[in-house]
Design a protein around this motif. Structure first.
Motif, PDB file in Angstrom:
ATOM      1  N   ALA A 159       0.836  -1.200   0.000  1.00  0.00           N
ATOM      2  CA  ALA A 159       0.000   0.000   0.000  1.00  0.00           C
ATOM      3  C   ALA A 159       0.870   1.248   0.000  1.00  0.00           C
ATOM      4  O   ALA A 159       0.573   2.226  -0.707  1.00  0.00           O
ATOM      5  CB  ALA A 159      -0.927  -0.014   1.212  1.00  0.00           C
ATOM      6  N   ALA A 160       1.966   1.219   0.752  1.00  0.00           N
ATOM      7  CA  ALA A 160       2.847   2.387   0.819  1.00  0.00           C
ATOM      8  C   ALA A 160       3.480   2.669  -0.538  1.00  0.00           C
ATOM      9  O   ALA A 160       3.523   3.820  -1.000  1.00  0.00           O
ATOM     10  CB  ALA A 160       3.930   2.158   1.874  1.00  0.00           C
ATOM     11  N   ALA A 161       3.962   1.609  -1.223  1.00  0.00           N
ATOM     12  CA  ALA A 161       4.605   1.786  -2.528  1.00  0.00           C
ATOM     13  C   ALA A 161       3.591   2.260  -3.569  1.00  0.00           C
ATOM     14  O   ALA A 161       3.894   3.138  -4.393  1.00  0.00           O
ATOM     15  CB  ALA A 161       5.245   0.478  -2.971  1.00  0.00           C
ATOM     16  N   LEU A 166       0.988   6.621  -6.913  1.00  0.00           N
ATOM     17  CA  LEU A 166      -0.141   7.497  -7.221  1.00  0.00           C
ATOM     18  C   LEU A 166       0.222   8.961  -7.050  1.00  0.00           C
ATOM     19  O   LEU A 166      -0.211   9.814  -7.821  1.00  0.00           O
ATOM     20  CB  LEU A 166      -1.342   7.145  -6.331  1.00  0.00           C
ATOM     21  N   GLN A 167       1.031   9.248  -6.040  1.00  0.00           N
ATOM     22  CA  GLN A 167       1.464  10.627  -5.830  1.00  0.00           C
ATOM     23  C   GLN A 167       2.322  11.103  -6.994  1.00  0.00           C
ATOM     24  O   GLN A 167       2.172  12.239  -7.474  1.00  0.00           O
ATOM     25  CB  GLN A 167       2.242  10.734  -4.521  1.00  0.00           C
ATOM     26  N   LEU A 197      -5.945   1.470  -3.616  1.00  0.00           N
ATOM     27  CA  LEU A 197      -5.053   1.769  -2.495  1.00  0.00           C
ATOM     28  C   LEU A 197      -5.702   1.355  -1.178  1.00  0.00           C
ATOM     29  O   LEU A 197      -5.052   0.727  -0.314  1.00  0.00           O
ATOM     30  CB  LEU A 197      -4.714   3.261  -2.478  1.00  0.00           C
ATOM     31  N   ALA A 198      -6.976   1.697  -1.018  1.00  0.00           N
ATOM     32  CA  ALA A 198      -7.693   1.315   0.203  1.00  0.00           C
ATOM     33  C   ALA A 198      -7.800  -0.202   0.311  1.00  0.00           C
ATOM     34  O   ALA A 198      -7.692  -0.779   1.402  1.00  0.00           O
ATOM     35  CB  ALA A 198      -9.082   1.950   0.211  1.00  0.00           C
ATOM     36  N   GLN A 199      -7.989  -0.872  -0.823  1.00  0.00           N
ATOM     37  CA  GLN A 199      -8.086  -2.328  -0.813  1.00  0.00           C
ATOM     38  C   GLN A 199      -6.751  -2.965  -0.432  1.00  0.00           C
ATOM     39  O   GLN A 199      -6.715  -3.955   0.314  1.00  0.00           O
ATOM     40  CB  GLN A 199      -8.549  -2.833  -2.179  1.00  0.00           C
ATOM     41  N   ASN A 203      -6.046  -5.367   2.699  1.00  0.00           N
ATOM     42  CA  ASN A 203      -5.452  -6.697   2.594  1.00  0.00           C
ATOM     43  C   ASN A 203      -4.278  -6.887   3.550  1.00  0.00           C
ATOM     44  O   ASN A 203      -3.946  -8.029   3.905  1.00  0.00           O
ATOM     45  CB  ASN A 203      -4.984  -6.955   1.160  1.00  0.00           C
ATOM     46  N   GLU A 204      -3.645  -5.787   3.927  1.00  0.00           N
ATOM     47  CA  GLU A 204      -2.485  -5.876   4.805  1.00  0.00           C
ATOM     48  C   GLU A 204      -2.868  -5.933   6.285  1.00  0.00           C
ATOM     49  O   GLU A 204      -2.011  -6.096   7.148  1.00  0.00           O
ATOM     50  CB  GLU A 204      -1.547  -4.696   4.546  1.00  0.00           C
ATOM     51  N   ARG A 205      -4.149  -5.784   6.555  1.00  0.00           N
ATOM     52  CA  ARG A 205      -4.622  -5.867   7.942  1.00  0.00           C
ATOM     53  C   ARG A 205      -4.968  -7.313   8.295  1.00  0.00           C
ATOM     54  O   ARG A 205      -5.367  -8.098   7.440  1.00  0.00           O
ATOM     55  CB  ARG A 205      -5.843  -4.970   8.131  1.00  0.00           C
TER      56      ARG A 205
END
Length: 334
Positions: A159-161, A166-167, A197-199, A203-205
């Motif tokens: 998600a971070a990458a 996106l930025q 991104l939210a997905q 998934n990482e939770r």
């Protein structure tokens, strides 16, 4: 019959010009770049070709001829509009006009593709609106070429990458398009990207399957209605595909599979899927027959030159021009 080519969203990282960075100038060549310098030189060639076409009066543009095979019988269906002052109106689908022609990048050189685009623009608008459309094409090309310099991600980003990607995309779009243009052309992509991104974060939770489904449903509920409908259709189609494949493995007939599809979709869609199934079976059978004949030629004792000539003749007799490109790409795996 107009067909729709979806915008190339950042989530896919599948960019038209990125995929053809080096083979962009030859009808079929998509090869790795010899060097960064070579890539930059060919990118400048794209810009140069477009500049020359942009400077030509509309009446002096040559006719590019018939559309390549993959586009014949198709139309992007996009009609450019102008306001009362002759100014081009922004249409969210306007960039799809460009992408329609770029979809044939493996069939003809970029010079002809750009000529087709310029002819299309000139056939629809003139004066100030044409100048605006040509300027937009220039910036769109620059934007796509600039994407080559973005860091390459992997197929399973964190998600971070992905957030960083996106930025970078947002900053790049800001360099080439106004705020109004960004809203018109990319708002749908941004919405999809933010959902992805939210997905990824979801998934990482460490959630239970039930908690994950509940949280995903909340995310989907926040999507615009059109995107939510697309996701629902994709989910339905995926479930239908899995069901029909299971039926095939269990020995179901084509008529039984047709009935399941017709009940889930409609009779016309079921018939179209049945035709696609037949085409896929025919394609696989032809590939298998070609591979067997090719292997026989390889074991025939012919010289390397005669052997390759015979294989080329076999391909020409078995496949049309567009199919031969696919066969050449698959040849090592057959």
């Amino acid at each position: 019959m107009p067909i729709s080519f979806p915008r190339l969203a950042a989530t896919t990282c599948c960019l038209a010009l990125l995929a053809v960075g080096i083979g962009f100038f030859t009808p079929g060549g998509i090869n790795p770049p010899a060097s960064l310098t070579a890539t930059a030189e060919k990118a400048e060639q794209v810009r140069s070709i477009n500049r020359q076409l942009s400077q030509q009066p509309a009446a002096q543009l040559t006719t590019p001829g018939a559309l390549p095979p993959s586009l014949q019988g198709a139309s992007h269906g996009i009609r450019l509009q102008v306001d009362g002052n002759g100014k081009l109106l922004l249409d969210p689908q306007l960039l799809q006009l460009f992408d329609f022609y770029f979809n044939a990048i493996d069939e003809e050189p970029v010079a002809k593709i750009l000529l087709r685009i310029h002819n299309d623009l000139a056939s629809q608008v003139q004066g100030q609106a044409l100048a605006q459309a040509r300027d937009l094409l220039k910036r769109y090309l620059d934007y796509r070429l600039a994407m080559l310099d973005l860091p390459k991600g992997n197929s399973a980003p964190t998600a971070a990458a992905f957030g960083q990607h996106l930025q970078a995309m947002a900053q790049l779009r800001g360099q080439y398009f106004s705020a109004e243009e960004n809203q018109a052309f990319f708002s749908s992509d941004v919405s999809q990207d933010q959902f992805m991104l939210a997905q990824l974060s979801l998934n990482e939770r460490a959630l239970s399957p039930a908690e994950h489904r509940a949280q995903l449903a909340l995310l989907e509920a926040q999507l615009p209605p059109e995107q939510r409908a697309v996701r629902q259709q994709v989910s339905r189609d995926g479930e239908l595909y899995e069901a029909t494949e299971a039926m095939r493995q269990a020995g179901a007939s084509e008529d039984e599979i047709y009935q399941v599809r017709a009940n889930t979709l409609d009779p016309q869609a079921a018939s179209e899927l049945q035709k696609l199934d037949a085409q896929r079976r025919d394609w696989q059978a032809r590939l298998q027959a070609y591979a067997q004949a090719r292997n026989s030629l390889r074991q025939s004792g012919l010289s390397a030159t005669d052997q390759q000539s015979a294989i080329n003749n076999l391909q020409a007799a078995s496949f049309n021009e567009l199919e031969r490109k696919r066969v050449s790409a698959l040849d090592a795996e057959l």
